[in-house]
Design an enzyme around this catalytic site. Structure first.
Site, mmCIF file in Angstrom:
data_model
loop_
_atom_site.group_PDB
_atom_site.id
_atom_site.type_symbol
_atom_site.label_atom_id
_atom_site.label_comp_id
_atom_site.label_asym_id
_atom_site.label_seq_id
_atom_site.Cartn_x
_atom_site.Cartn_y
_atom_site.Cartn_z
ATOM 1 N N MET A 27 0.836 -1.194 0.000
ATOM 2 C CA MET A 27 0.000 0.000 0.000
ATOM 3 C C MET A 27 0.877 1.252 0.000
ATOM 4 O O MET A 27 0.438 2.338 0.362
ATOM 5 C CB MET A 27 -0.955 0.000 1.192
ATOM 6 N N HIS A 34 9.503 -3.392 3.526
ATOM 7 C CA HIS A 34 9.163 -3.651 2.125
ATOM 8 C C HIS A 34 10.418 -3.923 1.303
ATOM 9 O O HIS A 34 10.435 -4.799 0.434
ATOM 10 C CB HIS A 34 8.433 -2.442 1.534
ATOM 11 N N GLN A 149 -3.310 -11.888 8.440
ATOM 12 C CA GLN A 149 -3.469 -11.661 7.004
ATOM 13 C C GLN A 149 -2.703 -12.709 6.203
ATOM 14 O O GLN A 149 -3.236 -13.295 5.251
ATOM 15 C CB GLN A 149 -2.957 -10.262 6.657
ATOM 16 N N ARG A 183 2.767 3.105 9.677
ATOM 17 C CA ARG A 183 2.042 3.927 10.645
ATOM 18 C C ARG A 183 2.953 4.473 11.754
ATOM 19 O O ARG A 183 2.502 5.263 12.588
ATOM 20 C CB ARG A 183 0.886 3.136 11.257
#
Length: 272
Positions: A27, A34, A149, A183
């Protein structure tokens, strides 16, 4: 690196690829976590494709969809430096139509993260399946930080007979132990300092298990002591199917923690 924005562009590119494809769906607001996924994909595949798409269907009303960090230009540079071959950056209208065939996550998606965010995992599986169908990856890379997830994506691949290898990758941490997260930018300096109690509590849990303390209630109590003063949403000790345990089962246990800092939720976990 070539940037793709439409379904047609991606499909045309994919038709020309006959070798292995590593895929990292994100995202955006890319960080070292990442980057570690991209580097692993780069080492293990001939072609690397990254997607950046802030998926609206996994956000509930009142969540931070509009405020979710977006750093498109910086993300493009990161992907280029990591030698990504193709970066897919679609619009919402590209990925969704007014009326959709929906994906329904299994019942176990309504515990832990799904208990406070009902329908969240429906949206996650919906967009991941769309991306898988477009990219048709050989290998897809996901971090272990979003453990629930990851588990549901593995189940979806199995249940829907998708010919894709899901590669689970270890959590990447800041030098002080805080789990990498997009975040983290929301935290004040004081909150960030307090947030270190989360990883400290997990390290303490690992030490207890190393000393053969396998009782879940004892482990939870010790973790709560370490996280004294934090707004703890939950501490859970589950097996790989996300069933609660009373005793730690070695090689089949995940200890999960979520704590709130104002409006920011931080997740972390330990796989045992």
């Amino acid at each position: 690196m070539k940037i793709l924005t439409t379904i047609e562009e991606l499909q045309e590119v994919r038709k020309e690829i006959s070798s292995s494809v590593g895929f990292i769906p994100t995202m955006g607001a890319l960080h070292d976590g990442h980057i570690s996924l991209i580097k692993k994909a780069r080492a293990e595949n001939d072609i690397v494709i990254v997607s950046i798409f802030v998926n609206p269907t996994q956000f509930l009303p009142g969540e931070d969809l509009d405020k979710y960090p977006r750093r498109d230009e910086a993300d493009k540079k990161i992907c280029q430096m990591c030698k990504v071959d193709y970066l897919f950056m679609p619009k919402i209208t590209t990925m969704y139509e007014k009326e959709e065939v929906l994906i329904k996550a299994p019942n176990r998606s309504y515990v832990l993260e799904g208990e406070t965010r009902p329908g969240h995992f429906d949206g996650v599986l919906q967009v991941v399946l769309k991306l898988f169908n477009l990219v048709k990856p050989t290998n897809a890379y996901f971090g272990k930080k979003d453990a629930q997830q990851l588990s549901l994506i593995i189940q979806m691949v199995k249940n829907l007979f998708l010919d894709i290898n899901i590669i689970a990758c270890d959590i990447v941490r800041e030098s002080d132990g805080l789990a990498m997260s997009s975040r983290n930018v929301y935290l004040t300096p004081e909150q960030r300092s307090e947030a270190l109690k989360i990883s400290k509590s997990l390290r303490k849990a690992g030490e207890l298990v190393g000393k053969k303390q396998l009782n879940v209630e004892t482990i939870k109590a010790t973790m709560k002591e370490v996280m004294s003063g934090l707004d703890i949403e939950y501490i859970a000790v589950v097996n790989r199917n996300f069933e609660e345990l009373t005793q730690v089962e070695l090689s089949n246990t995940i200890i999960l923690v979520v704590a709130r800092f104002g409006n920011t939720r931080l997740l972390d976990n330990l796989w045992l």
